[in-house]
Design a protein around this motif. Structure first.
Motif, PDB file in Angstrom:
ATOM      1  N   LEU A 121       0.829  -1.209   0.000  1.00 49.30           N
ATOM      2  CA  LEU A 121       0.000   0.000   0.000  1.00 49.30           C
ATOM      3  C   LEU A 121       0.864   1.261   0.000  1.00 49.30           C
ATOM      4  N   LYS A 122       1.996   1.197   0.667  1.00 52.73           N
ATOM      5  CA  LYS A 122       2.922   2.328   0.673  1.00 52.73           C
ATOM      6  C   LYS A 122       3.414   2.596  -0.747  1.00 52.73           C
ATOM      7  N   SER A 123       3.754   1.537  -1.471  1.00 52.65           N
ATOM      8  CA  SER A 123       4.207   1.699  -2.855  1.00 52.65           C
ATOM      9  C   SER A 123       3.110   2.304  -3.721  1.00 52.65           C
ATOM     10  N   VAL A 124       1.891   1.867  -3.524  1.00 51.28           N
ATOM     11  CA  VAL A 124       0.760   2.415  -4.281  1.00 51.28           C
ATOM     12  C   VAL A 124       0.617   3.911  -3.992  1.00 51.28           C
ATOM     13  N   ALA A 125       0.756   4.293  -2.744  1.00 47.31           N
ATOM     14  CA  ALA A 125       0.629   5.710  -2.373  1.00 47.31           C
ATOM     15  C   ALA A 125       1.755   6.551  -2.986  1.00 47.31           C
ATOM     16  N   LEU A 126       2.966   6.021  -3.012  1.00 52.54           N
ATOM     17  CA  LEU A 126       4.074   6.757  -3.624  1.00 52.54           C
ATOM     18  C   LEU A 126       3.853   6.917  -5.126  1.00 52.54           C
ATOM     19  N   ALA A 127       3.393   5.851  -5.779  1.00 45.58           N
ATOM     20  CA  ALA A 127       3.103   5.940  -7.213  1.00 45.58           C
ATOM     21  C   ALA A 127       1.994   6.950  -7.475  1.00 45.58           C
ATOM     22  N   ALA A 128       0.987   6.956  -6.615  1.00 43.85           N
ATOM     23  CA  ALA A 128      -0.119   7.900  -6.784  1.00 43.85           C
ATOM     24  C   ALA A 128       0.362   9.340  -6.627  1.00 43.85           C
ATOM     25  N   ALA A 129       1.244   9.575  -5.676  1.00 41.58           N
ATOM     26  CA  ALA A 129       1.769  10.932  -5.471  1.00 41.58           C
ATOM     27  C   ALA A 129       2.546  11.394  -6.698  1.00 41.58           C
ATOM     28  N   MET A 130       3.364  10.505  -7.257  1.00 38.51           N
ATOM     29  CA  MET A 130       4.130  10.885  -8.442  1.00 38.51           C
ATOM     30  C   MET A 130       3.220  11.060  -9.654  1.00 38.51           C
ATOM     31  N   THR A 131       2.253  10.175  -9.799  1.00 39.61           N
ATOM     32  CA  THR A 131       1.316  10.275 -10.925  1.00 39.61           C
ATOM     33  C   THR A 131       0.542  11.586 -10.868  1.00 39.61           C
ATOM     34  N   THR A 132       0.045  11.934  -9.704  1.00 42.58           N
ATOM     35  CA  THR A 132      -0.709  13.184  -9.545  1.00 42.58           C
ATOM     36  C   THR A 132       0.158  14.389  -9.877  1.00 42.58           C
ATOM     37  N   ALA A 133       1.397  14.381  -9.408  1.00 41.30           N
ATOM     38  CA  ALA A 133       2.304  15.497  -9.707  1.00 41.30           C
ATOM     39  C   ALA A 133       2.568  15.600 -11.207  1.00 41.30           C
ATOM     40  N   LEU A 134       2.679  14.457 -11.872  1.00 43.64           N
ATOM     41  CA  LEU A 134       2.892  14.464 -13.323  1.00 43.64           C
ATOM     42  C   LEU A 134       1.642  14.936 -14.058  1.00 43.64           C
ATOM     43  N   LEU A 135       0.475  14.512 -13.600  1.00 43.09           N
ATOM     44  CA  LEU A 135      -0.777  14.983 -14.205  1.00 43.09           C
ATOM     45  C   LEU A 135      -0.896  16.496 -14.064  1.00 43.09           C
ATOM     46  N   ASP A 136      -0.489  17.006 -12.915  1.00 45.89           N
ATOM     47  CA  ASP A 136      -0.523  18.461 -12.690  1.00 45.89           C
ATOM     48  C   ASP A 136       0.403  19.200 -13.657  1.00 45.89           C
ATOM     49  N   ARG A 137       1.406  18.518 -14.170  1.00 47.58           N
ATOM     50  CA  ARG A 137       2.318  19.109 -15.158  1.00 47.58           C
ATOM     51  C   ARG A 137       1.768  18.986 -16.578  1.00 47.58           C
ATOM     52  N   GLY A 138       0.632  18.312 -16.707  1.00 49.99           N
ATOM     53  CA  GLY A 138       0.036  18.157 -18.033  1.00 49.99           C
ATOM     54  C   GLY A 138       0.424  16.882 -18.751  1.00 49.99           C
ATOM     55  N   VAL A 139       1.065  15.962 -18.065  1.00 53.08           N
ATOM     56  CA  VAL A 139       1.436  14.685 -18.665  1.00 53.08           C
ATOM     57  C   VAL A 139       0.159  13.862 -18.851  1.00 53.08           C
ATOM     58  N   PRO A 140      -0.025  13.241 -20.021  1.00 56.63           N
ATOM     59  CA  PRO A 140      -1.206  12.401 -20.237  1.00 56.63           C
ATOM     60  C   PRO A 140      -1.307  11.295 -19.181  1.00 56.63           C
ATOM     61  N   LYS A 141      -2.537  10.895 -18.883  1.00 56.48           N
ATOM     62  CA  LYS A 141      -2.826   9.981 -17.776  1.00 56.48           C
ATOM     63  C   LYS A 141      -2.023   8.671 -17.818  1.00 56.48           C
ATOM     64  N   VAL A 142      -2.026   7.992 -18.954  1.00 61.63           N
ATOM     65  CA  VAL A 142      -1.322   6.704 -19.034  1.00 61.63           C
ATOM     66  C   VAL A 142       0.186   6.900 -18.862  1.00 61.63           C
ATOM     67  N   SER A 143       0.728   7.926 -19.490  1.00 68.01           N
ATOM     68  CA  SER A 143       2.174   8.204 -19.360  1.00 68.01           C
ATOM     69  C   SER A 143       2.527   8.571 -17.927  1.00 68.01           C
ATOM     70  N   ALA A 144       1.664   9.362 -17.288  1.00 68.47           N
ATOM     71  CA  ALA A 144       1.910   9.752 -15.896  1.00 68.47           C
ATOM     72  C   ALA A 144       1.893   8.530 -14.985  1.00 68.47           C
ATOM     73  N   ALA A 145       0.921   7.639 -15.181  1.00 68.96           N
ATOM     74  CA  ALA A 145       0.825   6.440 -14.341  1.00 68.96           C
ATOM     75  C   ALA A 145       2.037   5.530 -14.546  1.00 68.96           C
ATOM     76  N   LEU A 146       2.442   5.346 -15.799  1.00 72.15           N
ATOM     77  CA  LEU A 146       3.603   4.500 -16.078  1.00 72.15           C
ATOM     78  C   LEU A 146       4.874   5.104 -15.481  1.00 72.15           C
ATOM     79  N   ALA A 147       5.054   6.405 -15.648  1.00 70.12           N
ATOM     80  CA  ALA A 147       6.240   7.063 -15.089  1.00 70.12           C
ATOM     81  C   ALA A 147       6.235   6.981 -13.563  1.00 70.12           C
ATOM     82  N   GLY A 148       5.063   7.119 -12.943  1.00 65.82           N
ATOM     83  CA  GLY A 148       4.968   6.990 -11.482  1.00 65.82           C
ATOM     84  C   GLY A 148       5.360   5.600 -11.008  1.00 65.82           C
ATOM     85  N   GLU A 149       4.903   4.571 -11.720  1.00 64.18           N
ATOM     86  CA  GLU A 149       5.260   3.195 -11.357  1.00 64.18           C
ATOM     87  C   GLU A 149       6.750   2.936 -11.561  1.00 64.18           C
TER      88      GLU A 149
END
Length: 188
Positions: A121-149
Motif C-alpha cells: 500500500l505504501k508503494s501504491v501511495a508513492l506511485a499515486a503521489a508521483m502520478t498526480t504530480a505528473l498529471l498536474d504538469r500536463g502529462v497524459p494519464k497513461v504516461s503519468a501512471a507509467l512514469a509513477g510506477e
C-alpha cells in the motif's frame, strides 16, 4: 520509566522492528513496543495510531518530497526526467537513521503477510503521489501512471541496494537504477 529521552519516534520504530523479528508481528503488543523503547503507551499513541502504522513512518513526507521535486522540474522535460527530479528531492530524507532501519524492516516484512500488504500500500501511495504530480504538469494519464510506477520501482531498487551497501549515495544510485529502467523500457 526513566527520565525523558529524545528520539522517541525513532526508538519506537526500532524497538517494534526488533520485536517483530524476534517474536512475530502478531505476537507483539503496543505495550511491549513502548516498554522496549522506554516510553509509555500514551507516548506510543501520540506518535502512531497503531502498530501497523509504524512501517509507514515518513511516507507522507516522502510522497510530498517526490511530488515537489516533480513539480519543480524544469518546463519541457519528459515525465521520467521529472520523476528523476522527484527522486533527487526525496533523497534528502534518506539519512543514516533510515539506512539503519532498512535491514530490520526487510526481516520484519519477510516474516509477516500483513506487513507485506502494508508495504505494498505504501508503494501504491508513492506511485499515486508521483502520478498526480505528473498529471498536474500536463502529462497524459497513461504516461503519468507509467512514469509513477517506474519511479516507485527505481526508488525501491535504489533503496534496497543503498541499505545493503553504505558506499552508495542514495540519490546517485537511484538515478542509475532509473537510467537502467529507461533502457529496459526502450527495449520492450
Amino acid at each position: 520509566m526513566s527520565r525523558w529521552k529524545p528520539d522517541a519516534r525513532e526508538r519506537l520504530v526500532l524497538a517494534a522492528l526488533d520485536l517483530f523479528i524476534d517474536q512475530g508481528y502478531d505476537a507483539t503488543t503496543v505495550a511491549q513496543i513502548a516498554e522496549s523503547a522506554e516510553v509509555t503507551k500514551s507516548t506510543f499513541f501520540r506518535h502512531f495510531p497503531n502498530k501497523r502504522e509504524l512501517l509507514v513512518v515518513g511516507q507522507e513526507a516522502l510522497s510530498q518530497m517526490l511530488a515537489e521535486g516533480i513539480a519543480e522540474a524544469p518546463e519541457g522535460v519528459g515525465p521520467l526526467d521529472a520523476v528523476a527530479a522527484g527522486l533527487v528531492r526525496a533523497s534528502a530524507l534518506m539519512g543514516p537513521e533510515v539506512r539503519e532501519i532498512g535491514p530490520r524492516l526487510k526481516k520484519a516484512l519477510a516474516a509477516s503477510t500483513e506487513l507485506q500488504e502494508r508495504d505494498a500500500l505504501k508503494s501504491v501511495a508513492l506511485a499515486a503521489a508521483m502520478t498526480t504530480a505528473l498529471l498536474d504538469r500536463g502529462v497524459p494519464k497513461v504516461s503519468a501512471a507509467l512514469a509513477g510506477e517506474i519511479g516507485v520501482l527505481a526508488f525501491k531498487r535504489g533503496y534496497a541496494a543503498w541499505v545493503e551497501n553504505d558506499r552508495f549515495d542514495f540519490g546517485t544510485h537511484t538515478l542509475e537504477v532509473l537510467r537502467e529502467l529507461r533502457e529496459a523500457r526502450a527495449a520492450l
